[in-house]
Design a protein around this motif. Structure first.
Motif, PDB file in Angstrom:
ATOM      1  N   ASN A  61      20.261  40.700  35.522  1.00  0.00           N
ATOM      2  CA  ASN A  61      20.588  39.278  35.582  1.00  0.00           C
ATOM      3  C   ASN A  61      20.324  38.708  36.977  1.00  0.00           C
ATOM      4  O   ASN A  61      20.429  39.420  37.988  1.00  0.00           O
ATOM      5  CB  ASN A  61      22.052  39.044  35.205  1.00  0.00           C
ATOM      6  CG  ASN A  61      22.323  39.372  33.738  1.00  0.00           C
ATOM      7  OD1 ASN A  61      21.390  39.497  32.943  1.00  0.00           O
ATOM      8  ND2 ASN A  61      23.593  39.504  33.382  1.00  0.00           N
ATOM      9  N   ASN A  62      20.013  37.424  37.021  1.00  0.00           N
ATOM     10  CA  ASN A  62      19.728  36.785  38.307  1.00  0.00           C
ATOM     11  C   ASN A  62      20.980  36.580  39.153  1.00  0.00           C
ATOM     12  O   ASN A  62      20.927  36.617  40.383  1.00  0.00           O
ATOM     13  CB  ASN A  62      19.037  35.433  38.082  1.00  0.00           C
ATOM     14  CG  ASN A  62      17.653  35.600  37.476  1.00  0.00           C
ATOM     15  OD1 ASN A  62      16.962  36.581  37.773  1.00  0.00           O
ATOM     16  ND2 ASN A  62      17.244  34.669  36.624  1.00  0.00           N
ATOM     17  N   GLY A  63      22.106  36.336  38.502  1.00  0.00           N
ATOM     18  CA  GLY A  63      23.335  36.087  39.247  1.00  0.00           C
ATOM     19  C   GLY A  63      24.495  36.853  38.674  1.00  0.00           C
ATOM     20  O   GLY A  63      24.407  37.465  37.611  1.00  0.00           O
ATOM     21  N   PRO A  64      25.663  36.829  39.387  1.00  0.00           N
ATOM     22  CA  PRO A  64      26.849  37.536  38.909  1.00  0.00           C
ATOM     23  C   PRO A  64      27.447  36.854  37.697  1.00  0.00           C
ATOM     24  O   PRO A  64      27.133  35.719  37.366  1.00  0.00           O
ATOM     25  CB  PRO A  64      27.790  37.476  40.113  1.00  0.00           C
ATOM     26  CG  PRO A  64      27.381  36.252  40.844  1.00  0.00           C
ATOM     27  CD  PRO A  64      25.898  36.144  40.672  1.00  0.00           C
ATOM     28  N   ASP A  65      28.299  37.594  37.003  1.00  0.00           N
ATOM     29  CA  ASP A  65      29.007  37.025  35.855  1.00  0.00           C
ATOM     30  C   ASP A  65      29.928  35.903  36.339  1.00  0.00           C
ATOM     31  O   ASP A  65      30.582  36.035  37.389  1.00  0.00           O
ATOM     32  CB  ASP A  65      29.828  38.108  35.153  1.00  0.00           C
ATOM     33  CG  ASP A  65      28.953  39.219  34.597  1.00  0.00           C
ATOM     34  OD1 ASP A  65      27.827  38.923  34.172  1.00  0.00           O
ATOM     35  OD2 ASP A  65      29.396  40.394  34.602  1.00  0.00           O
ATOM     36  N   PRO A  66      30.047  34.789  35.591  1.00  0.00           N
ATOM     37  CA  PRO A  66      30.812  33.618  36.041  1.00  0.00           C
ATOM     38  C   PRO A  66      32.316  33.740  35.786  1.00  0.00           C
ATOM     39  O   PRO A  66      32.930  32.832  35.245  1.00  0.00           O
ATOM     40  CB  PRO A  66      30.195  32.486  35.219  1.00  0.00           C
ATOM     41  CG  PRO A  66      29.801  33.138  33.947  1.00  0.00           C
ATOM     42  CD  PRO A  66      29.336  34.522  34.314  1.00  0.00           C
ATOM     43  N   TRP A  67      32.882  34.895  36.095  1.00  0.00           N
ATOM     44  CA  TRP A  67      34.324  35.071  35.948  1.00  0.00           C
ATOM     45  C   TRP A  67      34.804  36.176  36.885  1.00  0.00           C
ATOM     46  O   TRP A  67      34.018  36.988  37.379  1.00  0.00           O
ATOM     47  CB  TRP A  67      34.697  35.427  34.509  1.00  0.00           C
ATOM     48  CG  TRP A  67      34.046  36.702  34.018  1.00  0.00           C
ATOM     49  CD1 TRP A  67      34.377  37.976  34.331  1.00  0.00           C
ATOM     50  CD2 TRP A  67      32.928  36.784  33.134  1.00  0.00           C
ATOM     51  NE1 TRP A  67      33.553  38.855  33.709  1.00  0.00           N
ATOM     52  CE2 TRP A  67      32.648  38.150  32.960  1.00  0.00           C
ATOM     53  CE3 TRP A  67      32.145  35.832  32.457  1.00  0.00           C
ATOM     54  CZ2 TRP A  67      31.612  38.601  32.161  1.00  0.00           C
ATOM     55  CZ3 TRP A  67      31.131  36.288  31.659  1.00  0.00           C
ATOM     56  CH2 TRP A  67      30.858  37.661  31.495  1.00  0.00           C
ATOM     57  N   THR A  68      36.078  36.169  37.118  1.00  0.00           N
ATOM     58  CA  THR A  68      36.761  37.252  37.832  1.00  0.00           C
ATOM     59  C   THR A  68      37.743  37.866  36.848  1.00  0.00           C
ATOM     60  O   THR A  68      38.584  37.178  36.272  1.00  0.00           O
ATOM     61  CB  THR A  68      37.510  36.738  39.068  1.00  0.00           C
ATOM     62  OG1 THR A  68      36.571  36.165  39.970  1.00  0.00           O
ATOM     63  CG2 THR A  68      38.247  37.875  39.762  1.00  0.00           C
ATOM     64  N   ALA A  69      37.637  39.174  36.633  1.00  0.00           N
ATOM     65  CA  ALA A  69      38.437  39.849  35.623  1.00  0.00           C
ATOM     66  C   ALA A  69      39.561  40.636  36.270  1.00  0.00           C
ATOM     67  O   ALA A  69      39.368  41.309  37.289  1.00  0.00           O
ATOM     68  CB  ALA A  69      37.561  40.789  34.791  1.00  0.00           C
ATOM     69  N   ALA A  70      40.748  40.550  35.700  1.00  0.00           N
ATOM     70  CA  ALA A  70      41.888  41.353  36.135  1.00  0.00           C
ATOM     71  C   ALA A  70      42.000  42.565  35.223  1.00  0.00           C
ATOM     72  O   ALA A  70      42.101  42.431  33.998  1.00  0.00           O
ATOM     73  CB  ALA A  70      43.161  40.527  36.085  1.00  0.00           C
ATOM     74  N   LEU A  71      41.980  43.745  35.824  1.00  0.00           N
ATOM     75  CA  LEU A  71      42.033  44.991  35.062  1.00  0.00           C
ATOM     76  C   LEU A  71      43.477  45.481  35.023  1.00  0.00           C
ATOM     77  O   LEU A  71      43.936  46.228  35.895  1.00  0.00           O
ATOM     78  CB  LEU A  71      41.119  46.052  35.685  1.00  0.00           C
ATOM     79  CG  LEU A  71      39.659  45.619  35.891  1.00  0.00           C
ATOM     80  CD1 LEU A  71      38.871  46.723  36.573  1.00  0.00           C
ATOM     81  CD2 LEU A  71      39.029  45.248  34.549  1.00  0.00           C
ATOM     82  N   ALA A  72      44.227  45.026  34.049  1.00  0.00           N
ATOM     83  CA  ALA A  72      45.627  45.426  33.925  1.00  0.00           C
ATOM     84  C   ALA A  72      45.714  46.774  33.220  1.00  0.00           C
ATOM     85  O   ALA A  72      44.786  47.220  32.544  1.00  0.00           O
ATOM     86  CB  ALA A  72      46.395  44.371  33.139  1.00  0.00           C
ATOM     87  N   GLY A  73      46.869  47.421  33.357  1.00  0.00           N
ATOM     88  CA  GLY A  73      47.091  48.698  32.686  1.00  0.00           C
ATOM     89  C   GLY A  73      46.826  49.893  33.557  1.00  0.00           C
ATOM     90  O   GLY A  73      47.095  51.026  33.166  1.00  0.00           O
ATOM     91  N   GLY A  74      46.239  49.688  34.732  1.00  0.00           N
ATOM     92  CA  GLY A  74      46.047  50.795  35.667  1.00  0.00           C
ATOM     93  C   GLY A  74      44.823  51.638  35.426  1.00  0.00           C
ATOM     94  O   GLY A  74      44.512  52.526  36.228  1.00  0.00           O
ATOM     95  N   GLN A  75      44.087  51.440  34.307  1.00  0.00           N
ATOM     96  CA  GLN A  75      42.897  52.238  34.025  1.00  0.00           C
ATOM     97  C   GLN A  75      41.787  51.347  33.481  1.00  0.00           C
ATOM     98  O   GLN A  75      42.048  50.270  32.931  1.00  0.00           O
ATOM     99  CB  GLN A  75      43.198  53.348  33.004  1.00  0.00           C
ATOM    100  CG  GLN A  75      43.999  54.514  33.557  1.00  0.00           C
ATOM    101  CD  GLN A  75      44.101  55.642  32.547  1.00  0.00           C
ATOM    102  OE1 GLN A  75      44.111  55.415  31.341  1.00  0.00           O
ATOM    103  NE2 GLN A  75      44.163  56.882  33.034  1.00  0.00           N
TER     104      GLN A  75
END
Length: 356
Positions: free
Chosen positions: A148-162
């Motif tokens: 892809n030309n650019g990054p994904d248009p979101w910031t993801a929170a990885l809950a659950g520790g894994q």
């Protein structure tokens, strides 16, 4: 924005022996020639079908173990890449194998499989380009597809520790899985494969020579006693040759030595007069036990060397002795003596050709 891979759910695992006295008796003189005349084509086709069938079965078992059993036993996950957002490392149709890791072990550059925080929260497999982990063990990441030309248009929170992190990729396996899920392919596998197996079994039965075992069965029947007439009738319809080289060639293969088979034939020819004389003496003195022992010895060695007509005479004599038919025994004994000269001539010609 690229389409996401589809996660596969975990599912429950669903000799050659040395020649001896127990060697079979008379063999039909035409059997081997008929087998040789069939050609190599059907045999090659059957071998090819066998190889392909085995390969398909091995591949199916391996795929089942990898996709169904492995995730339950080893704890990894599999998903099929649907788009080219991670090409050329991961291409459409490749299966991505991931293992769960603690978010504290993540680093920039890792490829993870996670639910995106927007739209339908589909599963995505992309590379981490930004990473932050707070004191509560929650990680926030930004990702990007390599193609892809650019990054994904979101910031993801990885809950659950894994989170599931990519460990390796199996090329093209996803394409095969999707093909197997096609309704047409499923019907072919469900109905076509059993039908093909039945046809192959029927074809192998139809190709068998119905006359192949006749002579051997007649020999066994004569030995057991009570059905010697079957041997006599078969012989009347098709006189057996005095000497057939094929049993001797087969003996050479079993002994793994042409020289040993040649010596066996020479010894047979040398001992033939004494064996015939032993039978004649036993019959003339009424010694049934000695006559039976002598005829069994001559019958077995005649079968091994290829003296098929002598073996046939011995079968008749054996049956007559077993049924205490003295008249038939006398006739069979005369036939053994009368055939001796013709057999010696045939064996002599064979020896001469071997010497030349």
């Amino acid at each position: 924005m690229t389409a996401a891979p589809v996660r596969h759910r975990r599912v429950p695992p669903t000799t050659t022996t040395a020649p001896g006295t127990d060697r079979p008796g008379t063999e039909n003189a035409g059997t081997e020639a008929a087998g040789e005349g069939r050609g190599a084509g059907p045999g090659v086709a059957r071998a090819l079908v066998g190889v392909v069938t085995t390969a398909v079965m091995v591949a199916a078992v391996a795929a089942f173990l990898f996709l169904a059993v492995g995730p339950r036993v080893l704890g990894y996950q599999t998903s099929t890449m649907l788009t080219g957002s991670m090409s050329p490392l991961i291409n459409p149709g490749d299966v991505v194998v991931t293992v769960p890791v603690a978010v504290q072990e993540l680093k920039v550059g890792d490829i993870i499989t996670y639910h995106i925080p927007v739209e339908d929260q589909r599963v995505e497999t992309h590379r981490i380009i930004e990473l932050a982990v707070n004191s509560q063990g929650t990680a926030t990441v930004r990702t990007k597809g390599d193609a892809n030309n650019g990054p994904d248009p979101w910031t993801a929170a990885l809950a659950g520790g894994q989170v599931d992190r990519q460990v390796f990729t199996v090329p093209y396996l996803g394409n095969a899985i999707r093909a197997l899920r096609d309704p047409v392919v499923l019907k072919v596998l469900m109905y076509g494969a059993p039908a093909a197996l039945v046809l192959l079994l029927l074809a192998s039965i139809w190709r068998k020579n119905p006359d192949a075992g006749t002579a051997a069965e007649d020999n066994a029947a004569g030995t057991a006693g009570g059905v010697g007439d079957a041997v006599t009738g078969a012989a009347a319809g098709r006189p057996l040759p005095a000497f057939d080289r094929r049993p001797l060639r087969r003996l050479a293969r079993e002994m793994k030595s042409k020289e040993a088979a040649r010596k066996f034939a020479a010894a047979y020819a040398r001992l033939l007069p004494a064996r015939v004389e032993r039978i004649s003496h036993a019959l003339s003195t009424g010694n049934t036990e000695l006559a039976m022992d002598a005829v069994l010895s001559l019958k077995t060695s005649s079968s091994m060397v290829g003296a098929l007509r002598m073996e046939q005479h011995c079968l008749r004599l054996e049956h007559a002795l077993a049924t205490t038919d003295h008249t038939a025994a006398a006739r069979a004994g005369d036939a053994v003596r009368e055939h001796q000269a013709q057999l010696e001539k045939a064996l002599g010609g064979h020896t001469a050709r071997r010497a030349a």
